[in-house]
Design an enzyme around this catalytic site. Structure first.
Site, PDB file in Angstrom:
ATOM      1  N   ASP A  70     -42.705  -6.587  12.908  1.00  0.00           N
ATOM      2  CA  ASP A  70     -41.960  -7.030  11.717  1.00  0.00           C
ATOM      3  C   ASP A  70     -40.451  -7.048  11.970  1.00  0.00           C
ATOM      4  O   ASP A  70     -39.664  -6.508  11.179  1.00  0.00           O
ATOM      5  CB  ASP A  70     -42.263  -6.118  10.520  1.00  0.00           C
ATOM      6  N   GLU A 247     -47.578 -12.908   3.017  1.00  0.00           N
ATOM      7  CA  GLU A 247     -46.623 -11.803   3.037  1.00  0.00           C
ATOM      8  C   GLU A 247     -45.469 -12.153   3.970  1.00  0.00           C
ATOM      9  O   GLU A 247     -45.412 -13.234   4.554  1.00  0.00           O
ATOM     10  CB  GLU A 247     -47.303 -10.515   3.501  1.00  0.00           C
TER      11      GLU A 247
END
Length: 504
Positions: A70, A247
């Site tokens: 991420d 997401e």
């Protein structure tokens, strides 16, 4: 701008299955190609909005950082890039900085915050992002509770120090949304002078794991205000593999449009990027202003050995001229157990190219090692060297981007030469045969090495460009004629522009 996951060359697809080059025979001619990477350095600043444009080549080595998922990279006006990412222990927030993107690979890493030992913010510390807003640093992140690790919510930290690796971080608490449900991956951007927050959340009454939302930011950058707009509900097959997930939203703006990428499906090899787009002048809080790509724009690629690319952020190159995609993936497909327990997601970088219609083209996750480049014609400035049906050609609008990307590596024949390795066919190189150019698998022979090695020369038509002289046929240069590439002995300066290329 949906991109295919497999090569478009019909013969190339068969060749990959067979593990051979395909129909190469004495009837087919060969030629050469080569180049050297340009090392870029320069000034700060975001790319200026404008039409799809050419930008100099960039050079990075992947993976940038192992076991960091991420990734969020922020370039600040102080001349530093700041990188934060999820650590596999899910227990802390780390930060590093460097004056170059590649420098982040070896930069010292500082833990700026650790999970609570009880209660809120005590588990699953996920997906931190760092932003500079109103002369203060903010980190957005998701966290669960020690007594309920899946009660994931979004939180914010604040630091007033000029250097966010120092000073104290104040917990500004939870971001409140209309529902007290699973929520994560908060990100923020400014469009037309308005600051927005975008995030992922599970909405009551919708049978998905998470959707993507958008709202205006309130007076404080840990508060939202006004209408909350649902932008993405995962419905396509590629959004619902393993889990029904949308997401990790991230925004890039160019060419009068706003592009929002998001990650979909389970966090294994099914993970991929989708994309929305809207006019920069539209009401972004009107869901009808956005259009959604029906196919993933970035996905696993078995040929390059990259699986589950996703949860990206955007930054810019050191000279400010190229947009850079930062993301994580793994270099293997099969995972034992829950993918969230597999620690080996890696932070990676590659250049974003822009299609003629102004949309971004991410191509495929490039192989590990040095990043590839494209070669643009000097005299046909919108056309690039590409391969199709193994033949090297010059064409504009190469939407299957990887067909026009090559890794420039040490020449197979040595002697200060370079070789051009295909991005979507690793182990295949541009080589000449009968004075025509093809992309073919390296057979390890001395002849192949010689045919696939070239000397880089200053551009014959422009010193800022380059020209490619055959290693084993001195005086013959790569040039284009009638849309194809040949190895020619140039007879006049009028032919120099067709033998000159620029790296992008």
């Amino acid at each position: 701008m949906p991109l295919p996951l497999a090569p478009t060359d019909p013969i190339a697809r068969r060749a990959v299955r067979r593990g051979s080059v395909g129909r190469g025979g004495p009837r087919r001619l060969r030629s050469v190609l080569a180049a050297v990477l340009l090392v870029l350095a320069g000034s700060a600043g975001l790319p200026t909005a404008g039409p799809a444009h050419a930008a100099p080549a960039v050079s990075y080595t992947n993976p940038l950082v192992n076991q960091r998922a991420d990734p969020h990279i922020f370039r600040h006006t102080d001349g530093y890039y700041y990188l934060t990412a999820t650590v596999p222990q899910y227990d802390r927030i780390v930060l590093r900085r460097a004056t170059t993107l590649q420098g982040l690979a070896t930069a010292a890493e500082t833990t700026i915050w650790s999970r609570h030992t009880s209660g809120e913010m005590g588990a699953h510390i996920w997906a931190p992002e760092i932003h500079f807003i109103n002369n203060r640093w903010y980190v957005y992140f998701a966290a669960g509770r020690t007594d309920d690790v899946w009660r994931i919510r979004m939180y914010v930290l604040e630091n007033a120090n000029a250097n966010p690796l120092t000073g104290s971080w104040t917990e500004r608490g939870r971001i409140t949304t209309p529902w007290d449900t699973f929520s994560l991956d908060a990100s923020t951007f400014v469009a037309n002078g308005v600051r927005y927050l975008t995030w992922a959340q599970q909405e009551p009454g919708i049978s998905t794991n998470s959707n993507v939302y958008l709202a205006r930011m309130g007076a404080n950058p840990w508060q939202i205000t006004g209408t909350v707009t649902r932008l993405v509900v995962p419905t396509y097959d590629w959004e619902t593999r393993g889990y029904r997930v949308a997401e990790g939203p991230a925004v890039i703006q160019r060419n009068g449009r706003v592009f929002l990428t998001y990650s979909a499906s389970a966090t294994d090899a099914n993970y991929c990027l989708g994309m929305l787009s809207a006019s920069a002048t539209a009401n972004l809080l009107d869901a009808a202003s956005w259009s959604k790509s029906p196919s993933p724009v970035f996905a696993s690629n078995a040929a390059t050995g990259q699986y589950g690319p996703g949860h990206n952020s955007f930054t810019v190159s050191e000279d400010g001229q190229s947009d850079i995609l930062a993301y994580h993936d793994r270099n293997y497909r099969d995972i034992s157990g829950d993918p969230l327990n597999d620690p080996n997601r890696r932070t990676r970088l590659q250049k974003v190219y822009w299609n003629a219609d102004g949309t971004p083209n991410f191509g495929i996750p490039v192989p590990d090692g040095i990043t590839p480049v494209r070669l643009r014609s000097h005299d046909q400035s919108t056309s690039y060297i590409r391969h199709y049906d193994y033949r090297a050609r010059l064409e504009p609008n190469v939407t299957n981007l990887a067909d026009s990307q090559f890794r420039i590596v040490t020449g197979l024949a040595g002697g200060g030469t370079v070789s051009l390795e295909s991005t979507n066919f690793p182990g295949y190189y541009l080589r000449h045969r009968g004075y025509a150019l093809y992309v073919e698998r390296n057979d390890g022979s001395t002849l192949f090495s010689a045919d696939a090695s070239f000397h880089r020369r200053s551009g014959l038509a422009a010193s800022a460009g380059l020209s490619l002289e055959a290693q084993n046929f001195p005086g013959r240069y790569v040039r284009h004629r009638d849309g194809l590439l040949y190895l020619d002995a140039l007879t006049s300066s009028a032919e120099h522009p067709s033998a000159t290329f620029h790296l992008e």
